[in-house]
Scaffold this motif. Structure first.
Motif, PDB file in Angstrom:
ATOM      1  N   MET A   1       0.838  -1.194   0.000  1.00 23.67           N
ATOM      2  CA  MET A   1       0.000   0.000   0.000  1.00 23.67           C
ATOM      3  C   MET A   1       0.881   1.255   0.000  1.00 23.67           C
ATOM      4  O   MET A   1       1.925   1.300   0.638  1.00 23.67           O
ATOM      5  N   HIS A   2       0.395   2.258  -0.738  1.00 19.38           N
ATOM      6  CA  HIS A   2       1.139   3.518  -0.803  1.00 19.38           C
ATOM      7  C   HIS A   2       1.099   4.206   0.556  1.00 19.38           C
ATOM      8  O   HIS A   2       0.019   4.361   1.151  1.00 19.38           O
ATOM      9  N   PRO A   3       2.254   4.613   1.083  1.00 17.88           N
ATOM     10  CA  PRO A   3       2.275   5.187   2.440  1.00 17.88           C
ATOM     11  C   PRO A   3       1.519   6.500   2.568  1.00 17.88           C
ATOM     12  O   PRO A   3       1.125   6.879   3.674  1.00 17.88           O
ATOM     13  N   ILE A   4       1.305   7.217   1.461  1.00 21.25           N
ATOM     14  CA  ILE A   4       0.585   8.495   1.508  1.00 21.25           C
ATOM     15  C   ILE A   4      -0.864   8.329   1.082  1.00 21.25           C
ATOM     16  O   ILE A   4      -1.792   8.752   1.781  1.00 21.25           O
ATOM     17  N   LEU A   5      -1.084   7.671  -0.047  1.00 20.99           N
ATOM     18  CA  LEU A   5      -2.441   7.552  -0.579  1.00 20.99           C
ATOM     19  C   LEU A   5      -3.323   6.636   0.263  1.00 20.99           C
ATOM     20  O   LEU A   5      -4.554   6.739   0.211  1.00 20.99           O
ATOM     21  N   SER A   6      -2.719   5.716   1.021  1.00 18.17           N
ATOM     22  CA  SER A   6      -3.511   4.777   1.826  1.00 18.17           C
ATOM     23  C   SER A   6      -3.831   5.302   3.218  1.00 18.17           C
ATOM     24  O   SER A   6      -4.547   4.652   3.972  1.00 18.17           O
ATOM     25  N   ASP A   7      -3.288   6.462   3.573  1.00 17.30           N
ATOM     26  CA  ASP A   7      -3.527   7.036   4.896  1.00 17.30           C
ATOM     27  C   ASP A   7      -4.155   8.412   4.725  1.00 17.30           C
ATOM     28  O   ASP A   7      -3.540   9.314   4.143  1.00 17.30           O
ATOM     29  N   ARG A   8      -5.367   8.573   5.242  1.00 16.08           N
ATOM     30  CA  ARG A   8      -6.106   9.812   5.032  1.00 16.08           C
ATOM     31  C   ARG A   8      -5.380  11.019   5.615  1.00 16.08           C
ATOM     32  O   ARG A   8      -5.289  12.080   4.983  1.00 16.08           O
ATOM     33  N   ARG A   9      -4.841  10.876   6.811  1.00 17.61           N
ATOM     34  CA  ARG A   9      -4.167  12.009   7.456  1.00 17.61           C
ATOM     35  C   ARG A   9      -2.912  12.399   6.686  1.00 17.61           C
ATOM     36  O   ARG A   9      -2.675  13.586   6.437  1.00 17.61           O
ATOM     37  N   ARG A  10      -2.124  11.418   6.309  1.00 16.34           N
ATOM     38  CA  ARG A  10      -0.921  11.709   5.528  1.00 16.34           C
ATOM     39  C   ARG A  10      -1.287  12.352   4.191  1.00 16.34           C
ATOM     40  O   ARG A  10      -0.602  13.271   3.729  1.00 16.34           O
ATOM     41  N   PHE A  11      -2.357  11.851   3.579  1.00 17.40           N
ATOM     42  CA  PHE A  11      -2.776  12.387   2.286  1.00 17.40           C
ATOM     43  C   PHE A  11      -3.152  13.863   2.405  1.00 17.40           C
ATOM     44  O   PHE A  11      -2.768  14.686   1.570  1.00 17.40           O
ATOM     45  N   MET A  12      -3.898  14.204   3.464  1.00 24.40           N
ATOM     46  CA  MET A  12      -4.310  15.592   3.646  1.00 24.40           C
ATOM     47  C   MET A  12      -3.095  16.500   3.887  1.00 24.40           C
ATOM     48  O   MET A  12      -3.005  17.592   3.333  1.00 24.40           O
ATOM     49  N   VAL A  13      -2.163  16.043   4.707  1.00 23.53           N
ATOM     50  CA  VAL A  13      -0.948  16.830   4.965  1.00 23.53           C
ATOM     51  C   VAL A  13      -0.153  17.004   3.673  1.00 23.53           C
ATOM     52  O   VAL A  13       0.375  18.092   3.384  1.00 23.53           O
ATOM     53  N   TYR A  14      -0.089  15.936   2.884  1.00 21.15           N
ATOM     54  CA  TYR A  14       0.647  15.970   1.617  1.00 21.15           C
ATOM     55  C   TYR A  14       0.032  16.993   0.661  1.00 21.15           C
ATOM     56  O   TYR A  14       0.744  17.802   0.047  1.00 21.15           O
ATOM     57  N   ILE A  15      -1.297  16.969   0.525  1.00 22.10           N
ATOM     58  CA  ILE A  15      -1.977  17.901  -0.386  1.00 22.10           C
ATOM     59  C   ILE A  15      -1.819  19.342   0.091  1.00 22.10           C
ATOM     60  O   ILE A  15      -1.555  20.264  -0.701  1.00 22.10           O
ATOM     61  N   ILE A  16      -1.955  19.554   1.399  1.00 20.26           N
ATOM     62  CA  ILE A  16      -1.799  20.902   1.944  1.00 20.26           C
ATOM     63  C   ILE A  16      -0.389  21.427   1.683  1.00 20.26           C
ATOM     64  O   ILE A  16      -0.191  22.605   1.337  1.00 20.26           O
ATOM     65  N   ALA A  17       0.607  20.545   1.831  1.00 21.56           N
ATOM     66  CA  ALA A  17       1.987  20.956   1.571  1.00 21.56           C
ATOM     67  C   ALA A  17       2.164  21.381   0.117  1.00 21.56           C
ATOM     68  O   ALA A  17       2.845  22.380  -0.178  1.00 21.56           O
ATOM     69  N   TRP A  18       1.515  20.677  -0.791  1.00 22.69           N
ATOM     70  CA  TRP A  18       1.634  21.035  -2.209  1.00 22.69           C
ATOM     71  C   TRP A  18       0.843  22.311  -2.540  1.00 22.69           C
ATOM     72  O   TRP A  18       1.215  23.068  -3.429  1.00 22.69           O
ATOM     73  N   ILE A  19      -0.243  22.540  -1.830  1.00 28.50           N
ATOM     74  CA  ILE A  19      -0.979  23.799  -2.027  1.00 28.50           C
ATOM     75  C   ILE A  19      -0.101  24.979  -1.614  1.00 28.50           C
ATOM     76  O   ILE A  19      -0.032  26.007  -2.307  1.00 28.50           O
ATOM     77  N   PHE A  20       0.592  24.833  -0.478  1.00 26.75           N
ATOM     78  CA  PHE A  20       1.523  25.879  -0.068  1.00 26.75           C
ATOM     79  C   PHE A  20       2.636  26.042  -1.095  1.00 26.75           C
ATOM     80  O   PHE A  20       3.121  27.152  -1.342  1.00 26.75           O
ATOM     81  N   THR A  21       3.044  24.924  -1.706  1.00 25.78           N
ATOM     82  CA  THR A  21       4.055  25.012  -2.763  1.00 25.78           C
ATOM     83  C   THR A  21       3.528  25.822  -3.939  1.00 25.78           C
ATOM     84  O   THR A  21       4.246  26.639  -4.531  1.00 25.78           O
ATOM     85  N   GLY A  22       2.242  25.583  -4.292  1.00 22.99           N
ATOM     86  CA  GLY A  22       1.626  26.360  -5.366  1.00 22.99           C
ATOM     87  C   GLY A  22       1.586  27.842  -5.042  1.00 22.99           C
ATOM     88  O   GLY A  22       1.843  28.692  -5.910  1.00 22.99           O
ATOM     89  N   VAL A  23       1.261  28.174  -3.808  1.00 23.31           N
ATOM     90  CA  VAL A  23       1.244  29.584  -3.390  1.00 23.31           C
ATOM     91  C   VAL A  23       2.646  30.172  -3.483  1.00 23.31           C
ATOM     92  O   VAL A  23       2.836  31.333  -3.890  1.00 23.31           O
ATOM     93  N   LEU A  24       3.649  29.390  -3.122  1.00 23.13           N
ATOM     94  CA  LEU A  24       5.030  29.861  -3.199  1.00 23.13           C
ATOM     95  C   LEU A  24       5.426  30.141  -4.659  1.00 23.13           C
ATOM     96  O   LEU A  24       6.094  31.152  -4.950  1.00 23.13           O
ATOM     97  N   ILE A  25       5.015  29.227  -5.561  1.00 21.97           N
ATOM     98  CA  ILE A  25       5.309  29.447  -6.982  1.00 21.97           C
ATOM     99  C   ILE A  25       4.654  30.741  -7.465  1.00 21.97           C
ATOM    100  O   ILE A  25       5.262  31.545  -8.187  1.00 21.97           O
TER     101      ILE A  25
END
Length: 355
Positions: A1-25
């Motif tokens: 199982m994917h360590p990020i996609l299979s865990d809801r909490r990790r997935f949400m943290v991962y997406i939020i981190a990428w949203i902040f990356t988008g804001v940084l760009i």
């Protein structure tokens, strides 16, 4: 199982981190005076979310190259190729999404994608994916170590159970053979006593079967087992055998390994009471103190050591069982004088809880 996609909490943290990356760009585009805030955010956030899913695929690339079957050259080639594909994919998305936004807005290109900026997008996609590959590789390495530790712990548990079964198989027949010899001797002397002893022996082994598969039983159950054992032996020895139990009330519900007290009583009879013309009294003292269960068995012995010395198998088995169950957190010691033998053991006090 994917360590990020299979865990809801990790997935949400991962997406939020990428949203902040988008804001940084977007912030970088505005700072470089390449676009206004609205267009910069509209451009960078979808691109960042696409990058999040693209980067998550690095896990499967790492999984396709197990550590024990990879070579440095193959791993370098695969990782570089995957990062290259990622960089090209991210560059294509940036270029295409910018065209879509311009057409949708029916304006001249708001974000001018110069050759230098296109190269920067490619390098960014390449580098981020390569970092993801390295991060997932480290994660998989630690996960393999944890899995190996779990397998080792399971193997130790199986080995411990096997050892306990061997030790029990040495203890159980020991009493059976002695009892059968006693019944055989009584048959010629007192048939009624032999029959009574056979029934008592059957009751004893019926109870041992009930607890044989348990790793721990309550002290109260062990004491009941000892009573059935003594019922058998008292038929043989009569008034020659006396037993005194001094058991603290708060100790009766302690959890202990099955059949640790009965073999001690058997040894006390075989190597002590049996060799004394007038017999004697076995004293059993059990109490709980400072979360430790203390058990002491004391019995008289003959002044002649040759008449009361065993081979030590029972005591050795007891030590091995304690070590298998408690490691170094248990103690067994014994002392012999000219006319007395005392065995003491201490083990962690584990309470029996009833619902």
């Amino acid at each position: 199982m994917h360590p990020i996609l299979s865990d809801r909490r990790r997935f949400m943290v991962y997406i939020i981190a990428w949203i902040f990356t988008g804001v940084l760009i977007a912030r970088l585009l505005v700072t470089a005076d390449l676009a206004n805030w609205s267009f910069a955010l509209l451009f960078s956030l979808p691109v960042a979310l696409f990058g999040s899913f693209l980067t998550s695929s690095a896990y499967f690339v790492c999984r396709s190259l197990p550590f024990n079957r990879r070579s440095f050259s193959i791993a370098t080639l695969v990782f570089a190729s995957a990062a290259m594909v990622s960089g090209i994919s991210w560059l294509g998305l940036c270029y295409g999404w910018n065209k879509v936004l311009v057409l949708a807005a029916d304006e001249v290109e708001v974000l001018h994608l110069s050759p230098h900026l296109l190269v920067l997008f490619f390098i960014t996609g390449f580098a981020v994916y390569l970092l993801a590959l390295l991060a997932f590789d480290v994660y998989i390495a630690f996960d393999n170590i944890r899995e190996a530790e779990r397998r080792e712990a399971a193997s130790r548990l199986l080995a411990r159970d096997a050892e306990l079964q061997v030790l029990r198989s040495q203890i159980d027949p020991h009493f059976l053979f002695n009892s059968l010899n006693s019944i055989s001797a009584l048959t010629a002397i007192d048939a009624v006593a032999a029959r009574t002893m056979t029934i008592a022996l059957a009751d004893f082994f019926r109870q041992t079967l009930a607890i044989a598969e348990k790793e721990k039983i309550s002290l109260k159950e062990e004491l009941l087992l000892c009573e059935n054992f003594l019922a058998v032996e008292k038929i043989r020895f009569g008034k020659k055998l006396g037993v005194e139990f001094e058991v603290a009330a708060d100790a009766e519900q302690a959890q202990i390994p099955p059949m640790i007290l009965q073999p001690l009583l058997e040894n006390a009879i075989k190597h002590g009471i049996r060799n004394l013309p007038k017999g004697g009294v076995i004293k059993v003292t059990i109490f709980q103190r400072d979360r430790w269960l203390h058990i002491a068995v004391e019995n008289p012995v003959s002044a002649d050591p040759g008449n009361s010395t065993g081979n030590g198998l029972g005591l050795s088995n007891l030590r091995q069982r304690f070590f298998a169950l408690y490691g170094d957190q248990a103690r067994v010691s014994w002392q012999r004088t000219d006319d007395n033998f005392t065995l003491e053991m201490a083990l962690p006090f584990e309470q029996t809880y009833h619902e």
